[in-house]
Design an enzyme around this catalytic site. Structure first.
Site, PDB file in Angstrom:
ATOM      1  N   GLY A  57      13.510 -20.952  27.565  1.00 43.88           N
ATOM      2  CA  GLY A  57      13.576 -21.335  26.153  1.00 43.88           C
ATOM      3  C   GLY A  57      12.144 -21.575  25.690  1.00 43.88           C
ATOM      4  O   GLY A  57      11.405 -22.330  26.343  1.00 43.88           O
ATOM      5  N   GLN A 202      22.881 -16.975  29.397  1.00 47.14           N
ATOM      6  CA  GLN A 202      22.471 -18.262  28.795  1.00 47.14           C
ATOM      7  C   GLN A 202      23.574 -18.837  27.909  1.00 47.14           C
ATOM      8  O   GLN A 202      23.724 -20.051  27.794  1.00 47.14           O
ATOM      9  CB  GLN A 202      21.196 -18.074  27.942  1.00 47.14           C
ATOM     10  N   ASP A 243      11.501 -16.481  19.967  1.00 45.40           N
ATOM     11  CA  ASP A 243      10.445 -16.650  20.978  1.00 45.40           C
ATOM     12  C   ASP A 243       9.064 -16.371  20.404  1.00 45.40           C
ATOM     13  O   ASP A 243       8.049 -16.881  20.904  1.00 45.40           O
ATOM     14  CB  ASP A 243      10.695 -15.738  22.172  1.00 45.40           C
TER      15      ASP A 243
HETATM   16  O1  MRU Z   1      14.825 -15.891  28.511  1.00 42.80           O
HETATM   17  P1  MRU Z   1      15.023 -17.225  27.855  1.00 42.80           P
HETATM   18  O2  MRU Z   1      16.282 -17.901  28.241  1.00 42.80           O
HETATM   19  O3  MRU Z   1      13.801 -18.084  27.986  1.00 42.80           O
HETATM   20  O4  MRU Z   1      15.160 -16.867  26.311  1.00 42.80           O
HETATM   21  C1  MRU Z   1      15.385 -17.905  25.392  1.00 42.80           C
HETATM   22  C2  MRU Z   1      15.583 -17.415  24.010  1.00 42.80           C
HETATM   23  O5  MRU Z   1      15.494 -16.236  23.734  1.00 42.80           O
HETATM   24  C3  MRU Z   1      15.811 -18.435  22.952  1.00 42.80           C
HETATM   25  O6  MRU Z   1      16.644 -17.923  21.953  1.00 42.80           O
HETATM   26  C4  MRU Z   1      14.457 -18.814  22.319  1.00 42.80           C
HETATM   27  O7  MRU Z   1      13.547 -19.183  23.295  1.00 42.80           O
HETATM   28  C5  MRU Z   1      14.585 -19.896  21.328  1.00 42.80           C
HETATM   29  S1  MRU Z   1      14.979 -21.403  22.140  1.00 42.80           S
HETATM   30  C6  MRU Z   1      14.770 -22.686  21.142  1.00 42.80           C
END
Ligand code: MRU
Length: 351
Positions: A57, A202, A243
C-alpha cells in the site's frame, strides 16, 4: 518512545508500529489466516519487507521506509560515528529500490533526506520525530479525505472498491477505505463490494478482513464479475486509491483499476480516486512515464504454492495499471476535491 494510541472503534487495525526502537509490521502475506507482527531492526530488513509485501500500500510503504531510515541512522551512528552521514545516505538507496511504482516511498525518503542534510550531530531523535510526523500526518490526512470524499456519497447505498486501501495500506484509517468508512458511519453506504484483486488477492484477503474487523458490511466479488455488478444497478460509485498520480491526473493503481474505470464510465457510475498530495508526482508528466512493477509469474501460475497452470506455461504479471485522467470523476485529496482532474487543475492544487 511509542506513538500515541490513535485507533478508534471503527478503525482498529494498525499495520506499522514503532516500539522499543524497532519497527513492527503486520505480516500481510499471511492474513487473514494468521495475525502476526514481524520486528525489524535494520534498513535492509525493512527494504526486504517492502519488496516481499510484508507491508504494502503506497502510504504504508512510505511510512515503513521512513522508520527504516531511523533504524539505519541508529546503526550508522553506532558503527561509524565519524562517517554516519555518508553511510546513512547509502542506505536510503536500498530502501528506495525496494518497489518501483508507489511514489510515496520516494516522497517519504526525501522528507528524511532533508532532515539528514540539516542536522549536524546525532540525527536519530530528529529522524524519529520526522517518521512519527509522517505517520500522524498520513492518518490526519486520511480522516480529512474521508469527510471530503463522503460528501459525494449521499444515500449511495453500495459502492465497489478494488485492492486494499485501508488502515493496512496506510498509517491508519485509509484513503478510499477511509471515505467508505466515513460514509458508512454517516449511513450513506450500506454495503461495500470488494473485488478480490487477482493475483495477490488484496481485496479478499485484506479488504474483506479489515472491514470485518470494523463491522462494515462487505461482499466479495470476482474481478471478472464487476461489469455485471455495475450493469445490475447495485453500485453507484467505484472508489479506489492510487500509487502515483501524474501531473496530468493519470492514475497508476493496482492492476484492474483501469478495467473498473472503463466499466464505470460505460455504465454511468462515478469513479472516485482518493490519495494524499504525496501520491501526486509533479515530475511525472503523464501516466506513460510511470514504471509499472512486474512481479514473478508464480503469482499467477501457482495458488498457495500449488501449481494451477501447465508446467510449460508462462505468465505476464504487471501489478499496476494506469487509468487516464479523463475516466476519473473526482480526485479526493486532503487539500480538497478536484472534479474531472487535468493538468491545470492538478497544478492549481499543488500550488
Ligand atoms: O501492490 P500493493 O498491494 O502495494 O498495491 C496497493 C494499491 O495499489 C493501493 O490501491 C494503493 O497503494 C493505494 S493504498 C492507500
Amino acid at each position: 518512545m511509542t506513538i500515541p494510541e490513535i485507533t478508534t472503534a471503527v478503525d482498529s487495525v494498525r499495520a506499522v508500529q514503532w516500539e522499543q526502537n524497532c519497527l513492527r509490521l503486520l505480516d500481510q502475506r499471511i492474513l487473514p489466516g494468521r495475525f502476526e507482527y514481524l520486528t525489524f531492526d535494520s534498513a535492509e530488513g525493512v527494504a526486504e519487507a517492502i519488496s516481499r509485501m510484508v507491508v504494502r500500500g503506497a502510504p504504508a510503504i512510505g511510512i515503513a521506509a521512513a522508520y527504516g531510515v531511523v533504524l539505519a541512522a541508529m546503526q550508522a551512528t553506532r558503527d561509524y560515528p565519524g562517517d554516519w552521514r555518508q553511510v546513512l545516505l547509502e542506505k536510503l538507496t536500498v530502501l528506495q529500490d525496494s518497489r518501483p511504482t508507489a511514489v510515496n516511498l520516494h516522497w517519504a525518503l526525501e522528507q528524511m533526506r532533508t532532515v539528514i542534510n540539516q542536522v549536524h550531530s546525532d540525527p536519530v531523535a530528529q529522524l524519529l520525530a520526522e517518521a512519527h510526523r509522517i505517520l500522524r500526518d498520513d492518518i490526519e490526512g486520511n480522516q480529512r479525505m474521508g469527510k471530503i470524499g463522503a460528501s459525494f456519497l449521499q444515500n449511495c447505498g453500495a459502492v465497489l472498491t478494488h485492492c486494499n486501501t485501508g488502515s493496512l495500506a496506510t498509517g491508519g484509517f485509509g484513503t478510499a477505505l477511509g471515505v467508505i468508512r466515513t460514509a458508512y458511519a454517516e449511513q450513506n453506504i450500506q454495503m461495500v463490494y470488494a473485488s478480490e484483486t487477482r493475483p495477490w488477492l488484496q481485496g479478499s484477503r485484506l479488504t474483506a478482513w479489515e472491514l470485518q474487523q470494523d463491522k462494515i458490511p462487505v461482499t466479495l466479488i470476482a474481478d471478472s464479475a464487476c461489469a455485471w455488478l455495475m450493469l445490475s444497478g447495485k453500485v453507484r460509485w467505484v472508489i479506489v486509491g492510487a500509487d502515483r498520480i501524474a501531473a496530468n491526473g493519470d492514475v497508476a493503481n493496482k492492476i484492474g483499476t483501469y478495467m473498473h474505470a472503463v466499466n464505470a464510465r460505460y455504465h454511468g457510475l462515478g469513479f472516485m480516486v482518493v490519495a494524499p498530495i504525496s501520491t501526486i508526482d509533479p515530475n511525472t508528466g503523464s501516466g506513460d512515464q510511470i514504471e509499472i512493477e512486474q512481479r514473478k509469474s508464480s503469482e499467477l501460475l501457482e495458488f498457495s504454492g500449488i501449481r494451477i497452470a501447465p508446467e510449460q506455461a508462462d505468465a505476464y504479471n504487471p501489478v499496476f495499471d494506469v487509468t487516464p485522467a479523463e475516466l476519473v470523476s473526482v480526485l479526493i485529496t486532503e487539500r480538497g476535491a478536484v472534479e474531472s482532474p487535468n493538468h491545470e487543475k492538478i497544478a492549481r492544487l499543488l500550488r
